[in-house]
Design a protein around this motif. Sequence first.
Motif, PDB file in Angstrom:
ATOM      1  N   ILE A 108       4.327   6.078   2.323  1.00  0.00           N
ATOM      2  CA  ILE A 108       4.097   7.471   2.558  1.00  0.00           C
ATOM      3  C   ILE A 108       4.039   8.027   3.873  1.00  0.00           C
ATOM      4  CG2 ILE A 108       2.982   9.702   1.736  1.00  0.00           C
ATOM      5  CD1 ILE A 108       2.366   8.364  -0.920  1.00  0.00           C
ATOM      6  N   ARG A 109       3.123   7.483   4.808  1.00  0.00           N
ATOM      7  CA  ARG A 109       2.891   7.874   6.173  1.00  0.00           C
ATOM      8  C   ARG A 109       4.085   7.591   6.820  1.00  0.00           C
ATOM      9  NH1 ARG A 109      -2.436   5.706   5.472  1.00  0.00           N
ATOM     10  NH2 ARG A 109      -1.871   3.632   6.040  1.00  0.00           N
ATOM     11  N   ARG A 110       4.951   6.248   6.601  1.00  0.00           N
ATOM     12  CA  ARG A 110       6.075   6.046   7.550  1.00  0.00           C
ATOM     13  C   ARG A 110       7.259   7.108   7.061  1.00  0.00           C
ATOM     14  NH1 ARG A 110       6.870   0.777   9.391  1.00  0.00           N
ATOM     15  NH2 ARG A 110       4.919  -0.546   8.870  1.00  0.00           N
TER      16      ARG A 110
ATOM     17  N   SER B  26       6.672  10.153   6.272  1.00  0.00           N
ATOM     18  CA  SER B  26       5.998  11.403   7.003  1.00  0.00           C
ATOM     19  C   SER B  26       6.797  11.914   7.953  1.00  0.00           C
ATOM     20  CB  SER B  26       4.715  11.720   7.128  1.00  0.00           C
ATOM     21  OG  SER B  26       4.397  10.796   8.197  1.00  0.00           O
TER      22      SER B  26
ATOM     23  N   ASP C 199       0.881  -1.103   0.091  1.00  0.00           N
ATOM     24  CA  ASP C 199       0.059   0.115   0.026  1.00  0.00           C
ATOM     25  C   ASP C 199       0.744   1.320  -0.062  1.00  0.00           C
ATOM     26  OD1 ASP C 199      -2.289   1.650   0.246  1.00  0.00           O
ATOM     27  OD2 ASP C 199      -1.888   1.885   2.286  1.00  0.00           O
ATOM     28  N   MET C 200       0.871   1.911  -0.895  1.00  0.00           N
ATOM     29  CA  MET C 200       1.756   3.406  -1.163  1.00  0.00           C
ATOM     30  C   MET C 200       1.338   4.182  -0.054  1.00  0.00           C
ATOM     31  SD  MET C 200       4.203   4.073  -2.649  1.00  0.00           S
ATOM     32  CE  MET C 200       4.089   3.080  -3.985  1.00  0.00           C
ATOM     33  N   ASN C 201       0.093   4.425   0.297  1.00  0.00           N
ATOM     34  CA  ASN C 201      -0.237   5.496   1.378  1.00  0.00           C
ATOM     35  C   ASN C 201       0.389   5.007   2.595  1.00  0.00           C
ATOM     36  OD1 ASN C 201      -2.117   6.894  -0.073  1.00  0.00           O
ATOM     37  ND2 ASN C 201      -3.497   5.196  -0.032  1.00  0.00           N
ATOM     38  N   SER C 202       0.693   3.784   3.033  1.00  0.00           N
ATOM     39  CA  SER C 202       1.278   3.014   4.120  1.00  0.00           C
ATOM     40  C   SER C 202       2.704   3.735   4.344  1.00  0.00           C
ATOM     41  CB  SER C 202       1.112   1.640   4.263  1.00  0.00           C
ATOM     42  OG  SER C 202       2.030   1.287   5.436  1.00  0.00           O
TER      43      SER C 202
END
Length: 297
Positions: free
Chosen positions: A265-267, A269, A260-263
């Motif tokens: 990106i959150r890491r 951040s 999951d690309m969103n996961s």
Amino acid sequence: MEKNIIEISGLTRYYGKYMGIEDVSFTVGQGDIFGFVGPNGAGKTTTLRILMALIRPTAGSARIFDRDCIRQAPEIAGRVGYLPGEIFFYERMKVKDLLQYTARLYRRDCRARTAELAERLQLDTGRRAGELSYGARKKTALIMALMHSPELLILDEPISGLDPLVRREVLSILQEENSRGATIVCASHELAGVQQICSRVGIIREGSMLAVHPMEELRKAEYKRVELTTDHLPEEFLSLQAVADFRQSGNLFSFMYRGDMNSLIRRMSHMEVEDLLVADPDLEEILMHYYLRGEEV
């Protein structure tokens, strides 16, 4: 319904106790440009030699134009252009005489086509075969395969050993042959060329077929190539199951990511990121990843 030009089923070949290929099965439809890809020694050449009746299978069957490749080889030969992986000529003959000799075997006047191909591939036909470089020998063999405008081209490493400009010209010629209706099989370990022209790809490793996929499906693999520039990458990145093929050069970190690309990106951040690139990997990266991990595509 698409007609199959090549049908291979359960094809197996042993050299004594050593396996060449085992239980290889696939089809090539009319008008396909089929990329038969895998590392050296994977079984590509063995498969093509059986198709050309140069060796016999231990088990299984291979058919071209709905004819048995071994029992009906003479009926097939005139309709096929073949580029072998290893090229041998009469060393004292000039290239132009070799080409003329080959044309007589096809019982056709191939002079115009031969001259056109020699010009496009920048081949000096006045030299003797024994004086040719590896690249010039490859060009000569390619012309021999193409000169009679065959219905099927079976090519073993067609662009290996050629300089970049000639490679581009060869790929252009193959696309033109396909546009006029020829079916093409390209065996190659150089995946960049396959990526440019093929409509379908068969992947072979250690004598066994891993998969056959349309090129577009392979391009849309879930993996992404991520390049991240940062002074510090948390160790948790290395333990993520979705991360593979991890590399580091200074503060540049590169890896394949399947998740999951969103996961992801959150890491990121919580990090100081100087630069970030997320891109689709090229075909070579995808396949080498599967070879190393032993996965199926």
